[in-house]
Design a protein around this motif. Structure first.
Motif, PDB file in Angstrom:
ATOM      1  N   TYR A 295     -54.621   2.157 -17.466  1.00 62.01           N
ATOM      2  CA  TYR A 295     -53.321   1.857 -16.870  1.00 62.01           C
ATOM      3  C   TYR A 295     -53.511   1.594 -15.380  1.00 62.01           C
ATOM      4  O   TYR A 295     -54.532   1.940 -14.806  1.00 62.01           O
ATOM      5  CB  TYR A 295     -52.303   2.976 -17.107  1.00 62.01           C
ATOM      6  N   SER A 296     -52.556   0.960 -14.798  1.00 63.04           N
ATOM      7  CA  SER A 296     -52.682   0.538 -13.405  1.00 63.04           C
ATOM      8  C   SER A 296     -51.939   1.478 -12.476  1.00 63.04           C
ATOM      9  O   SER A 296     -50.859   1.968 -12.788  1.00 63.04           O
ATOM     10  CB  SER A 296     -52.134  -0.877 -13.235  1.00 63.04           C
ATOM     11  N   ARG A 297     -52.512   1.684 -11.321  1.00 60.09           N
ATOM     12  CA  ARG A 297     -51.880   2.461 -10.257  1.00 60.09           C
ATOM     13  C   ARG A 297     -51.986   1.661  -8.976  1.00 60.09           C
ATOM     14  O   ARG A 297     -52.991   1.012  -8.721  1.00 60.09           O
ATOM     15  CB  ARG A 297     -52.599   3.789 -10.066  1.00 60.09           C
ATOM     16  N   TYR A 298     -50.957   1.736  -8.187  1.00 58.33           N
ATOM     17  CA  TYR A 298     -50.953   1.055  -6.895  1.00 58.33           C
ATOM     18  C   TYR A 298     -51.132   2.093  -5.803  1.00 58.33           C
ATOM     19  O   TYR A 298     -50.517   3.157  -5.842  1.00 58.33           O
ATOM     20  CB  TYR A 298     -49.633   0.308  -6.691  1.00 58.33           C
ATOM     21  N   TYR A 299     -51.990   1.778  -4.856  1.00 59.92           N
ATOM     22  CA  TYR A 299     -52.254   2.701  -3.761  1.00 59.92           C
ATOM     23  C   TYR A 299     -52.009   2.001  -2.437  1.00 59.92           C
ATOM     24  O   TYR A 299     -52.305   0.829  -2.288  1.00 59.92           O
ATOM     25  CB  TYR A 299     -53.709   3.171  -3.800  1.00 59.92           C
ATOM     26  N   GLY A 300     -51.490   2.733  -1.495  1.00 61.51           N
ATOM     27  CA  GLY A 300     -51.296   2.166  -0.170  1.00 61.51           C
ATOM     28  C   GLY A 300     -50.282   2.980   0.595  1.00 61.51           C
ATOM     29  O   GLY A 300     -49.787   4.012   0.120  1.00 61.51           O
ATOM     30  N   SER A 301     -49.998   2.534   1.778  1.00 63.05           N
ATOM     31  CA  SER A 301     -48.990   3.212   2.592  1.00 63.05           C
ATOM     32  C   SER A 301     -48.173   2.176   3.348  1.00 63.05           C
ATOM     33  O   SER A 301     -48.637   1.069   3.615  1.00 63.05           O
ATOM     34  CB  SER A 301     -49.642   4.193   3.565  1.00 63.05           C
ATOM     35  N   VAL A 302     -46.973   2.564   3.660  1.00 62.66           N
ATOM     36  CA  VAL A 302     -46.050   1.709   4.396  1.00 62.66           C
ATOM     37  C   VAL A 302     -45.487   2.532   5.545  1.00 62.66           C
ATOM     38  O   VAL A 302     -45.134   3.696   5.357  1.00 62.66           O
ATOM     39  CB  VAL A 302     -44.900   1.216   3.485  1.00 62.66           C
ATOM     40  N   THR A 303     -45.424   1.943   6.716  1.00 62.68           N
ATOM     41  CA  THR A 303     -44.830   2.597   7.872  1.00 62.68           C
ATOM     42  C   THR A 303     -43.453   2.005   8.104  1.00 62.68           C
ATOM     43  O   THR A 303     -43.303   0.780   8.187  1.00 62.68           O
ATOM     44  CB  THR A 303     -45.707   2.393   9.127  1.00 62.68           C
ATOM     45  N   PHE A 304     -42.462   2.858   8.186  1.00 68.71           N
ATOM     46  CA  PHE A 304     -41.097   2.404   8.433  1.00 68.71           C
ATOM     47  C   PHE A 304     -40.830   2.441   9.926  1.00 68.71           C
ATOM     48  O   PHE A 304     -41.088   3.441  10.591  1.00 68.71           O
ATOM     49  CB  PHE A 304     -40.098   3.278   7.675  1.00 68.71           C
ATOM     50  N   SER A 305     -40.314   1.346  10.449  1.00 70.85           N
ATOM     51  CA  SER A 305     -40.136   1.190  11.894  1.00 70.85           C
ATOM     52  C   SER A 305     -38.906   1.905  12.438  1.00 70.85           C
ATOM     53  O   SER A 305     -38.815   2.138  13.638  1.00 70.85           O
ATOM     54  CB  SER A 305     -40.053  -0.294  12.243  1.00 70.85           C
ATOM     55  N   LYS A 306     -37.973   2.252  11.572  1.00 67.71           N
ATOM     56  CA  LYS A 306     -36.732   2.886  12.017  1.00 67.71           C
ATOM     57  C   LYS A 306     -36.361   4.025  11.078  1.00 67.71           C
ATOM     58  O   LYS A 306     -36.704   4.014   9.909  1.00 67.71           O
ATOM     59  CB  LYS A 306     -35.580   1.877  12.044  1.00 67.71           C
ATOM     60  N   THR A 307     -35.632   4.981  11.629  1.00 69.01           N
ATOM     61  CA  THR A 307     -35.104   6.048  10.794  1.00 69.01           C
ATOM     62  C   THR A 307     -33.925   5.525   9.994  1.00 69.01           C
ATOM     63  O   THR A 307     -33.403   4.444  10.262  1.00 69.01           O
ATOM     64  CB  THR A 307     -34.658   7.245  11.659  1.00 69.01           C
ATOM     65  N   GLY A 308     -33.509   6.298   9.005  1.00 71.09           N
ATOM     66  CA  GLY A 308     -32.340   5.914   8.231  1.00 71.09           C
ATOM     67  C   GLY A 308     -32.610   5.927   6.748  1.00 71.09           C
ATOM     68  O   GLY A 308     -33.636   6.411   6.278  1.00 71.09           O
ATOM     69  N   ARG A 309     -31.664   5.385   5.996  1.00 70.98           N
ATOM     70  CA  ARG A 309     -31.757   5.302   4.541  1.00 70.98           C
ATOM     71  C   ARG A 309     -32.420   3.988   4.144  1.00 70.98           C
ATOM     72  O   ARG A 309     -32.047   2.927   4.634  1.00 70.98           O
ATOM     73  CB  ARG A 309     -30.370   5.409   3.919  1.00 70.98           C
ATOM     74  N   TRP A 310     -33.374   4.081   3.237  1.00 68.74           N
ATOM     75  CA  TRP A 310     -34.110   2.923   2.761  1.00 68.74           C
ATOM     76  C   TRP A 310     -34.127   2.928   1.237  1.00 68.74           C
ATOM     77  O   TRP A 310     -34.038   3.968   0.610  1.00 68.74           O
ATOM     78  CB  TRP A 310     -35.555   2.964   3.250  1.00 68.74           C
ATOM     79  N   ARG A 311     -34.288   1.738   0.665  1.00 65.56           N
ATOM     80  CA  ARG A 311     -34.568   1.648  -0.762  1.00 65.56           C
ATOM     81  C   ARG A 311     -35.788   0.750  -0.927  1.00 65.56           C
ATOM     82  O   ARG A 311     -35.946  -0.259  -0.223  1.00 65.56           O
ATOM     83  CB  ARG A 311     -33.371   1.161  -1.571  1.00 65.56           C
ATOM     84  N   ILE A 312     -36.637   1.126  -1.862  1.00 63.75           N
ATOM     85  CA  ILE A 312     -37.877   0.395  -2.089  1.00 63.75           C
ATOM     86  C   ILE A 312     -38.067   0.213  -3.587  1.00 63.75           C
ATOM     87  O   ILE A 312     -37.510   0.953  -4.393  1.00 63.75           O
ATOM     88  CB  ILE A 312     -39.095   1.125  -1.487  1.00 63.75           C
ATOM     89  N   ARG A 313     -38.840  -0.814  -3.950  1.00 70.45           N
ATOM     90  CA  ARG A 313     -39.204  -1.012  -5.342  1.00 70.45           C
ATOM     91  C   ARG A 313     -40.486  -1.831  -5.413  1.00 70.45           C
ATOM     92  O   ARG A 313     -40.856  -2.533  -4.475  1.00 70.45           O
ATOM     93  CB  ARG A 313     -38.095  -1.683  -6.136  1.00 70.45           C
ATOM     94  N   ALA A 314     -41.149  -1.737  -6.542  1.00 75.04           N
ATOM     95  CA  ALA A 314     -42.378  -2.487  -6.759  1.00 75.04           C
ATOM     96  C   ALA A 314     -42.068  -3.793  -7.493  1.00 75.04           C
ATOM     97  O   ALA A 314     -41.118  -3.882  -8.272  1.00 75.04           O
ATOM     98  CB  ALA A 314     -43.350  -1.652  -7.586  1.00 75.04           C
ATOM     99  N   TYR A 315     -42.887  -4.788  -7.224  1.00 73.63           N
ATOM    100  CA  TYR A 315     -42.784  -6.090  -7.881  1.00 73.63           C
ATOM    101  C   TYR A 315     -44.175  -6.437  -8.399  1.00 73.63           C
ATOM    102  O   TYR A 315     -45.166  -6.287  -7.679  1.00 73.63           O
ATOM    103  CB  TYR A 315     -42.315  -7.138  -6.872  1.00 73.63           C
ATOM    104  N   HIS A 316     -44.249  -6.883  -9.629  1.00 73.98           N
ATOM    105  CA  HIS A 316     -45.530  -7.259 -10.220  1.00 73.98           C
ATOM    106  C   HIS A 316     -45.439  -8.670 -10.782  1.00 73.98           C
ATOM    107  O   HIS A 316     -44.494  -9.009 -11.484  1.00 73.98           O
ATOM    108  CB  HIS A 316     -45.896  -6.287 -11.348  1.00 73.98           C
ATOM    109  N   ASN A 317     -46.462  -9.464 -10.464  1.00 73.65           N
ATOM    110  CA  ASN A 317     -46.508 -10.835 -10.965  1.00 73.65           C
ATOM    111  C   ASN A 317     -47.965 -11.275 -11.005  1.00 73.65           C
ATOM    112  O   ASN A 317     -48.669 -11.186 -10.006  1.00 73.65           O
ATOM    113  CB  ASN A 317     -45.693 -11.756 -10.067  1.00 73.65           C
TER     114      ASN A 317
END
Length: 64
Positions: A25-47
């Motif tokens: 099975y596949s796993r995605y690894y990495g990190s993202v830095t958010f430039s501002k505080t607050g509420r965020w929503r994120i999702r993965a996209y595969h193609n």
């Protein structure tokens, strides 16, 4: 990533992460830095050439 601003989520950025195939099975690894505080929503996209494009459900986070 989308940030909540003025009553709606506004697109801010995306990134590409490598995939590591482990135990059939596949796993995605990495990190993202958010430039501002607050509420965020994120999702993965595969193609790729072997599969139809798909999105995950959204995850909601708060950056302090």
């Amino acid at each position: 990533a989308y940030r909540y601003e003025s009553g709606k989520y506004v697109y801010k950025k995306s990134t590409t992460l490598p995939v590591k195939d482990r135990y059939s099975y596949s796993r995605y690894y990495g990190s993202v830095t958010f430039s501002k505080t607050g509420r965020w929503r994120i999702r993965a996209y595969h193609n790729d050439a072997d599969h139809a494009a798909t999105y995950s459900t959204y995850d909601y986070i708060t950056v302090k």
